[in-house]
Design an enzyme around this catalytic site. Structure first.
Site, PDB file in Angstrom:
ATOM      1  N   HIS A 247      -6.676   5.511   2.637  1.00  0.00           N
ATOM      2  CA  HIS A 247      -7.214   6.238   3.788  1.00  0.00           C
ATOM      3  C   HIS A 247      -7.210   5.346   5.033  1.00  0.00           C
ATOM      4  O   HIS A 247      -8.149   5.377   5.831  1.00  0.00           O
ATOM      5  CB  HIS A 247      -8.657   6.687   3.508  1.00  0.00           C
ATOM      6  CG  HIS A 247      -8.764   7.788   2.497  1.00  0.00           C
ATOM      7  ND1 HIS A 247      -9.958   8.157   1.917  1.00  0.00           N
ATOM      8  CD2 HIS A 247      -7.815   8.615   1.972  1.00  0.00           C
ATOM      9  CE1 HIS A 247      -9.740   9.159   1.075  1.00  0.00           C
ATOM     10  NE2 HIS A 247      -8.449   9.453   1.081  1.00  0.00           N
ATOM     11  N   ALA A 281      -3.727   8.894  11.816  1.00  0.00           N
ATOM     12  CA  ALA A 281      -5.028   8.326  11.423  1.00  0.00           C
ATOM     13  C   ALA A 281      -5.364   7.052  12.190  1.00  0.00           C
ATOM     14  O   ALA A 281      -6.523   6.630  12.198  1.00  0.00           O
ATOM     15  CB  ALA A 281      -5.032   8.041   9.918  1.00  0.00           C
TER      16      ALA A 281
HETATM   17  C1  LIG Z   1      -0.776   8.783  -2.609  1.00  0.00           C
HETATM   18  C2  LIG Z   1      -1.735   9.343  -1.574  1.00  0.00           C
HETATM   19  C3  LIG Z   1      -2.501  10.454  -1.897  1.00  0.00           C
HETATM   20  C4  LIG Z   1      -3.404  10.976  -0.950  1.00  0.00           C
HETATM   21  N1  LIG Z   1      -4.136  12.090  -1.268  1.00  0.00           N
HETATM   22  C5  LIG Z   1      -4.988  12.617  -0.365  1.00  0.00           C
HETATM   23  C6  LIG Z   1      -5.721  13.801  -0.660  1.00  0.00           C
HETATM   24  O1  LIG Z   1      -5.580  14.382  -1.724  1.00  0.00           O
HETATM   25  N2  LIG Z   1      -6.595  14.272   0.271  1.00  0.00           N
HETATM   26  C7  LIG Z   1      -6.780  13.638   1.466  1.00  0.00           C
HETATM   27  O2  LIG Z   1      -7.603  14.096   2.266  1.00  0.00           O
HETATM   28  N3  LIG Z   1      -6.074  12.526   1.790  1.00  0.00           N
HETATM   29  C8  LIG Z   1      -5.177  12.011   0.908  1.00  0.00           C
HETATM   30  N4  LIG Z   1      -4.458  10.883   1.215  1.00  0.00           N
HETATM   31  C9  LIG Z   1      -4.614  10.302   2.554  1.00  0.00           C
HETATM   32  C10 LIG Z   1      -3.772  11.079   3.581  1.00  0.00           C
HETATM   33  O3  LIG Z   1      -2.519  11.418   3.022  1.00  0.00           O
HETATM   34  C11 LIG Z   1      -3.540  10.197   4.807  1.00  0.00           C
HETATM   35  O4  LIG Z   1      -4.783   9.834   5.379  1.00  0.00           O
HETATM   36  C12 LIG Z   1      -2.720  10.935   5.873  1.00  0.00           C
HETATM   37  O5  LIG Z   1      -1.462  11.332   5.364  1.00  0.00           O
HETATM   38  C13 LIG Z   1      -2.501  10.014   7.055  1.00  0.00           C
HETATM   39  O6  LIG Z   1      -1.693  10.699   7.984  1.00  0.00           O
HETATM   40  P1  LIG Z   1      -0.884   9.910   9.076  1.00  0.00           P
HETATM   41  O7  LIG Z   1      -0.189  10.922   9.885  1.00  0.00           O
HETATM   42  O8  LIG Z   1      -1.794   8.940   9.735  1.00  0.00           O
HETATM   43  O9  LIG Z   1       0.171   9.008   8.283  1.00  0.00           O
HETATM   44  P2  LIG Z   1       1.261   9.392   7.195  1.00  0.00           P
HETATM   45  O10 LIG Z   1       0.933  10.684   6.522  1.00  0.00           O
HETATM   46  O11 LIG Z   1       1.400   8.160   6.359  1.00  0.00           O
HETATM   47  O12 LIG Z   1       2.584   9.636   8.042  1.00  0.00           O
HETATM   48  C14 LIG Z   1       3.291   8.586   8.644  1.00  0.00           C
HETATM   49  C15 LIG Z   1       4.781   8.858   8.495  1.00  0.00           C
HETATM   50  O13 LIG Z   1       5.502   7.951   9.324  1.00  0.00           O
HETATM   51  C16 LIG Z   1       6.603   7.442   8.603  1.00  0.00           C
HETATM   52  N5  LIG Z   1       6.927   6.126   9.183  1.00  0.00           N
HETATM   53  C17 LIG Z   1       6.236   4.971   9.093  1.00  0.00           C
HETATM   54  N6  LIG Z   1       6.829   3.994   9.796  1.00  0.00           N
HETATM   55  C18 LIG Z   1       7.924   4.548  10.362  1.00  0.00           C
HETATM   56  C19 LIG Z   1       8.958   4.034  11.209  1.00  0.00           C
HETATM   57  N7  LIG Z   1       8.973   2.763  11.643  1.00  0.00           N
HETATM   58  N8  LIG Z   1       9.965   4.880  11.576  1.00  0.00           N
HETATM   59  C20 LIG Z   1       9.972   6.189  11.157  1.00  0.00           C
HETATM   60  N9  LIG Z   1       9.005   6.727  10.370  1.00  0.00           N
HETATM   61  C21 LIG Z   1       7.994   5.907   9.976  1.00  0.00           C
HETATM   62  C22 LIG Z   1       6.122   7.378   7.161  1.00  0.00           C
HETATM   63  O14 LIG Z   1       7.227   7.371   6.278  1.00  0.00           O
HETATM   64  C23 LIG Z   1       5.294   8.659   7.074  1.00  0.00           C
HETATM   65  O15 LIG Z   1       6.109   9.753   6.739  1.00  0.00           O
HETATM   66  C24 LIG Z   1      -3.538  10.354   0.308  1.00  0.00           C
HETATM   67  C25 LIG Z   1      -2.747   9.229   0.638  1.00  0.00           C
HETATM   68  C26 LIG Z   1      -1.848   8.740  -0.291  1.00  0.00           C
HETATM   69  C27 LIG Z   1      -0.990   7.531   0.071  1.00  0.00           C
END
Ligand SMILES: Cc1cc2nc3c(=O)[nH]c(=O)nc-3n(C[C@H](O)[C@H](O)[C@H](O)COP(=O)(O)OP(=O)(O)OC[C@H]3O[C@@H](n4cnc5c(N)ncnc54)[C@H](O)[C@@H]3O)c2cc1C
Length: 311
Positions: A247, A281
């Site tokens: 998270h 996040a």
């Molecule tokens: C295995 C797992 C299970 C989870 N299960 C839950 C759940 O059941 N319920 C819940 O509430 N939360 C869950 N979480 C937490 C939740 O998924 C995350 O808090 C949320 O996805 C964060 O969103 P974000 O947009 O910040 O980042 P992310 O969802 O991580 O998205 C970032 C994206 O950017 C891409 N990226 C990174 N660097 C680069 C770059 N340099 N160039 C191009 N692309 C890039 C990554 O590949 C990714 O696709 C889980 C997390 C994980 C890892």
């Protein structure tokens, strides 16, 4: 002690399959003629001219021009992209938070199918220090290689400890260095210790004993009974076993311009650079007391709404 028990907030559809933000939002947007999705590329940095974002540079050197850039690479990689882009805010990469989680391994009296989705229920309660600051997450299987075992994860949902991310190299193919510094604030250890006590108490109840035939505090079969009762013993165990809850948040924090820890304003705009936003996040100034998927979706919806409103 107040306690809510309910279905876990799992990101899945009615068939039990995991559903990502891309499934929900991107697949619909793909139909629009002005949308082009470029997959499997790594962004190196944001191209900035005269304090204005003009596009992105990919790891292979390709330049993609853009009138507006939204960085959404998550709390580990968004600050890395901003650092490689030489964004001049001291808060970039600082303030990293995650929910510290301590795992108790359970030998299940009856093993569950590894083909089913693992988590279905969670309990939220208070340590007595803050409301709703603890969570118990039971996981009824750990995959095919650990058949017959599950976990009871004890998580601190209001954490004060903060870490940071830093670039190990300017090469985008090299991952940044991540220091979570979980439990570096003593108050976190105190609160999480209450969670361990509650978990221990529950695991000794007859109903849970029917489910959990044995409970271990590590990967080498040390039983829960070997964990002492003193605050020092529990703190020592927590420091050795606590991990993150996937998270991560807080590394491009939202806040006032005058706050030097703040990287973005209330609508995700990066201070000091025009036409550049962060939306993921990393913008949470404090990690919400909740699993983070929905809060990220809510922040993204809010930023998208406000973007469309006149200034
Ligand atoms: C295995 C797992 C299970 C989870 N299960 C839950 C759940 O059941 N319920 C819940 O509430 N939360 C869950 N979480 C937490 C939740 O998924 C995350 O808090 C949320 O996805 C964060 O969103 P974000 O947009 O910040 O980042 P992310 O969802 O991580 O998205 C970032 C994206 O950017 C891409 N990226 C990174 N660097 C680069 C770059 N340099 N160039 C191009 N692309 C890039 C990554 O590949 C990714 O696709 C889980 C997390 C994980 C890892």
């Amino acid at each position: 002690m107040g306690c809510d028990v309910g279905p876990a907030m799992l990101t899945r559809n009615q068939d039990g399959h995991r559903v990502s933000a891309a499934d929900i939002y991107l697949n619909r947007a793909r139909q629009r003629p002005q949308v082009q999705v470029v997959c499997d590329v790594l962004v190196d940095r944001v191209a900035i001219e005269n304090d204005q974002a003009v596009g992105v540079v990919l790891a292979d050197g390709t330049f993609i021009a853009a009138a507006e850039v939204v960085v959404a690479a998550g709390a580990i990689h968004s600050p890395a992209i901003l650092l490689r882009s030489k964004i001049d805010r001291p808060g970039v990469g600082q303030g990293l938070q995650d929910h510290p989680s301590a795992p108790l391994t359970i030998a299940l009296a009856e093993s569950c199918s590894p083909h089913e989705l693992a988590v279905t229920t969670l309990a939220r309660f208070t340590s007595g220090f803050e409301p709703a600051d603890l969570q118990l997450l039971p996981i009824d299987h750990l995959g095919q290689s650990s058949e017959g075992y599950g976990l009871l994860s004890v998580a601190l949902m209001l954490t004060r400890s903060r870490g940071h991310i830093a670039l190990a190299s300017s090469d985008p193919l090299v991952d940044p260095v991540v220091s979570f510094n979980l439990l570096s604030d003593e108050r976190d250890i105190e609160a999480l210790s209450v969670g361990v006590e509650v978990a221990r108490h529950l695991l000794e109840s007859p109903s849970l004993k029917r489910v959990a035939s044995e409970v271990f505090i590590d990967d080498v079969g040390t039983p829960l009974s070997a964990l002492g009762n003193s605050a020092h013993e529990i703190a020592t165990w927590l420091k050795s076993r606590t991990g993150d809850y996937v998270h991560a948040a807080g590394t491009c924090a939202m806040g006032d311009l005058a706050n030097e820890k703040a990287v973005v304003d209330m609508v995700g705009r990066v201070y000091g650079v025009k036409n550049l936003r962060v939306c993921d996040a990393s913008i949470f100034p404090m990690l919400p007391r909740a699993n983070t998927h929905f809060p990220v979706m809510m922040a993204a919806e809010l930023i998208a709404d406000r973007w469309l409103q006149p200034e």
